[in-house]
Design an enzyme around this catalytic site. Structure first.
Site, mmCIF file in Angstrom:
data_model
loop_
_atom_site.group_PDB
_atom_site.id
_atom_site.type_symbol
_atom_site.label_atom_id
_atom_site.label_comp_id
_atom_site.label_asym_id
_atom_site.label_seq_id
_atom_site.Cartn_x
_atom_site.Cartn_y
_atom_site.Cartn_z
ATOM 1 N N TYR A 45 0.892 -1.159 0.000
ATOM 2 C CA TYR A 45 0.000 0.000 0.000
ATOM 3 C C TYR A 45 0.923 1.199 0.000
ATOM 4 O O TYR A 45 1.692 1.416 0.942
ATOM 5 C CB TYR A 45 -0.926 0.058 1.216
ATOM 6 C CG TYR A 45 -1.652 1.386 1.230
ATOM 7 C CD1 TYR A 45 -2.718 1.606 0.367
ATOM 8 C CD2 TYR A 45 -1.197 2.433 2.006
ATOM 9 C CE1 TYR A 45 -3.344 2.841 0.316
ATOM 10 C CE2 TYR A 45 -1.816 3.669 1.963
ATOM 11 C CZ TYR A 45 -2.879 3.869 1.118
ATOM 12 O OH TYR A 45 -3.481 5.092 1.050
ATOM 13 N N ASP A 86 -2.047 -1.706 -3.838
ATOM 14 C CA ASP A 86 -2.514 -0.363 -4.165
ATOM 15 C C ASP A 86 -1.287 0.519 -4.299
ATOM 16 O O ASP A 86 -0.668 0.898 -3.312
ATOM 17 C CB ASP A 86 -3.432 0.143 -3.055
ATOM 18 C CG ASP A 86 -4.011 1.517 -3.353
ATOM 19 O OD1 ASP A 86 -3.566 2.170 -4.326
ATOM 20 O OD2 ASP A 86 -4.895 1.955 -2.597
#
Length: 94
Positions: A45, A86
């Site tokens: 992330y 992500d």
């Protein structure tokens, strides 16, 4: 042999190269690193870049730390890497 290589991914730092025993972690970015028989899996992330210079600086620091980690990994002759997660990238601001 361990499934998860914690030491390999422990220190993706806020603006710096990982060193043995350094326990500083990025306050937003996260990285999970798993080793399988024939490949490694990395899930990230990545902090949002935002709109301010401070946010841009934070993101650059994350990117530099991750680039150092990947360069060290490559220099060690690691196996194939599957990278997912992500990444907080977009080609347009909308």
């Amino acid at each position: 042999r361990p499934l998860c290589s914690v030491d390999a991914a422990r220190n993706v730092l806020l603006g710096g190269k990982a060193t043995a025993g350094n326990q500083q972690h990025h306050p937003e970015g996260r990285l999970q690193y798993l080793r399988f028989e024939s490949f490694d899996l990395m899930n990230t992330y990545v902090p949002n870049n935002g709109w301010t210079e401070e946010r841009h600086r934070t993101r650059r620091q994350w990117d530099e730390g991750l680039a150092a980690f990947l360069a060290d990994r490559s220099a060690a002759g690691q196996r194939p890497l599957v990278w997912c997660g992500d990444l907080n990238v977009a080609h347009k601001p909308e």
